[in-house]
Design an enzyme around this catalytic site. Structure first.
Site, PDB file in Angstrom:
ATOM      1  N   TYR A  88       3.809   1.847  -2.237  1.00  0.00           N
ATOM      2  CA  TYR A  88       3.643   0.438  -2.606  1.00  0.00           C
ATOM      3  C   TYR A  88       4.692   0.004  -3.630  1.00  0.00           C
ATOM      4  CZ  TYR A  88       1.172  -3.982  -3.206  1.00  0.00           C
ATOM      5  OH  TYR A  88       0.850  -5.319  -3.220  1.00  0.00           O
ATOM      6  N   PRO A 103       3.644  -8.114   6.935  1.00  0.00           N
ATOM      7  CA  PRO A 103       3.681  -8.347   5.484  1.00  0.00           C
ATOM      8  C   PRO A 103       2.655  -7.556   4.682  1.00  0.00           C
ATOM      9  CG  PRO A 103       2.661 -10.205   6.617  1.00  0.00           C
ATOM     10  CD  PRO A 103       3.177  -9.286   7.685  1.00  0.00           C
ATOM     11  N   LYS A 163       6.894  -5.345   2.107  1.00  0.00           N
ATOM     12  CA  LYS A 163       8.143  -4.590   2.200  1.00  0.00           C
ATOM     13  C   LYS A 163       9.345  -5.368   2.735  1.00  0.00           C
ATOM     14  CE  LYS A 163       6.849  -0.748   0.482  1.00  0.00           C
ATOM     15  NZ  LYS A 163       6.391  -1.410  -0.723  1.00  0.00           N
ATOM     16  N   HIS A 221       2.727  -6.243 -12.353  1.00  0.00           N
ATOM     17  CA  HIS A 221       1.428  -5.721 -11.932  1.00  0.00           C
ATOM     18  C   HIS A 221       1.456  -4.201 -11.960  1.00  0.00           C
ATOM     19  CE1 HIS A 221      -0.254  -9.453  -9.614  1.00  0.00           C
ATOM     20  NE2 HIS A 221       0.254  -9.763 -10.795  1.00  0.00           N
ATOM     21  N   TYR A 233      -6.671  -6.767  -1.568  1.00  0.00           N
ATOM     22  CA  TYR A 233      -6.634  -6.641  -0.112  1.00  0.00           C
ATOM     23  C   TYR A 233      -8.058  -6.368   0.360  1.00  0.00           C
ATOM     24  CZ  TYR A 233      -1.536  -5.981  -0.422  1.00  0.00           C
ATOM     25  OH  TYR A 233      -0.179  -6.144  -0.658  1.00  0.00           O
TER      26      TYR A 233
END
Length: 394
Positions: free
Chosen positions: A385, A293, A297, A72, A201
């Site tokens: 990220y 979550p 990580k 991704h 998200y």
């Protein structure tokens, strides 16, 4: 029994450390309380940072990941009627994340360990750690009713939040940092095509939602729920209806629903214990820290702990520089706290907190607008990220 490194726990962190040590010619034995099937049955994370992908490649267990993992290059955040894509690859200088389930990582590591003939003792009961501050620590355990002893040079505690390793350190030696969040995630796994090829998200007045995936044909979805909710009260139909209500309309329209393979509710917490070592015992992964979550990580932090411990053990065995192991905790914690901050921040800006007043709600929205509307803000999210770099061991 005798070995160089005793590893407590055959989850991904213990198996990865064992694989790296074996490739380097350092003998190790893994003790695991559960059965292999139980370990593989845990439904866990699926987003791997660049650093973890590189580490799995170094360990020689990347063949299936390279074939089946989904790379991704971006991630999307939806809020206040807006959708913003974060171009991870461009903003991080070429780094990406790979979607490949923790179950698959664990299976690959198990198969590699079996193929090389390294020892894993499953269903090891009553594990106890001894003489941690001496030069000859050892582990005792029961197997098939027999009490056994494993002598070693070092012990790696990779046995999770509830494991015996952290409990073996005197409580007065440890400082605990913790935050428990007032909600959980209700997750559903389904053999349906993901609604988006990248993760979404969503911050919505009804609560947070996440559209994730395990493969091109298996989806993982989450919705924020109060801690009082029970999974048996959530039919598949109720879950899909709630998820659609929290997603942008054009995403909800494309959502393919289907029967759940698994549903569960996970509480959210931030937790760190310092130090991460005591004598010749070194904690790694969930034994030392937990993250909510939201930032993806948890598994990745375990991998960076393992990388650090592995490289320090290499220095000790190959160069006789055992004193470098004293730096383990400090090296790990520098990266851990940055990941804890990012996970806390993502949780704070994407969830709806009970008793939040109008001012706090507007601040949350403005925080998202600022970060997602600024090149510097986007770069900050992307850098974290995809994963901060591992510290070099000199």
């Amino acid at each position: 029994m005798k070995t160089q490194v005793a590893i407590i726990g055959a989850g991904p962190s213990g198996l990865l450390l064992g694989q790296l040590l074996h490739k380097a010619g350092i003998d190790n034995v893994i003790l695991e309380r559960q059965t292999p099937d139980y370990v593989l049955g845990r439904i866990r994370a699926g987003v791997l940072e660049q650093g973890m992908v590189d580490l799995l490649r170094e360990a020689g267990v990347d063949r299936r990941m390279a074939r089946d993992g989904l790379v991704h290059e971006g991630v999307e955040i939806a809020f206040a009627g807006q959708r913003r894509r974060i171009d991870l690859k461009r903003l991080s200088g070429g780094k990406t994340v790979t979607v490949y389930g923790q179950t698959e990582v664990t299976r690959d590591l198990m198969e590699a360990r079996e193929a090389c003939g390294a020892t894993t003792v499953y269903q090891a009961a009553e594990v106890r750690l001894h003489d941690l501050q001496g030069e000859r620590p050892y582990v005792t355990f029961e197997r098939d009713g027999e009490r056994l002893r494993l002598d070693c040079d070092y012990i790696a505690g990779c046995d999770g939040f509830h494991g015996i390793s952290r409990q073996s350190i005197p409580a007065e030696r440890l400082k605990v940092f913790e935050r428990v969040y007032p909600f959980g995630w209700l997750g559903l796994l389904a053999d349906t095509p993901p609604v988006s090829h990248e993760l979404i998200y969503a911050n919505h007045p009804r609560g947070f939602a996440l559209c994730s995936q395990r493969s091109a044909t298996r989806s993982r979805y989450y919705v924020q729920v109060p801690l009082t909710e029970k999974v048996e009260d959530w039919s598949d139909e109720r879950f899909w209806t709630e998820l659609k209500a929290r997603l942008p309309a054009e995403v909800a329209e494309k959502l393919v629903t289907g029967p759940s393979l698994e549903k569960s509710i996970a509480p959210l917490r931030s937790f760190v214990v310092e130090p991460m070592q005591h004598g010749r015992l070194f904690l790694a992964g969930d034994a030392a820290h937990i993250v909510p979550p939201t930032g993806a990580k948890g598994l990745n932090l375990a991998a960076s702990d393992v990388s650090t411990l592995y490289r320090l053990l290499l220095k000790a065995y190959r160069e006789g520089r055992g004193e470098l192991l004293e730096r383990y905790s400090a090296i790990c914690l520098r990266r851990i706290w940055k990941a804890e901050r990012f996970s806390w921040w993502m949780t704070s800006v994407l969830h709806r907190f009970p008793d939040t007043d109008a001012f706090s709600q507007r601040i949350q929205q403005t925080e998202l607008e600022y970060y997602l509307g600024s090149e510097a803000g986007l770069a900050t999210i992307a850098e974290n990220y995809v994963g901060l770099p591992y510290e070099e061991i000199e």
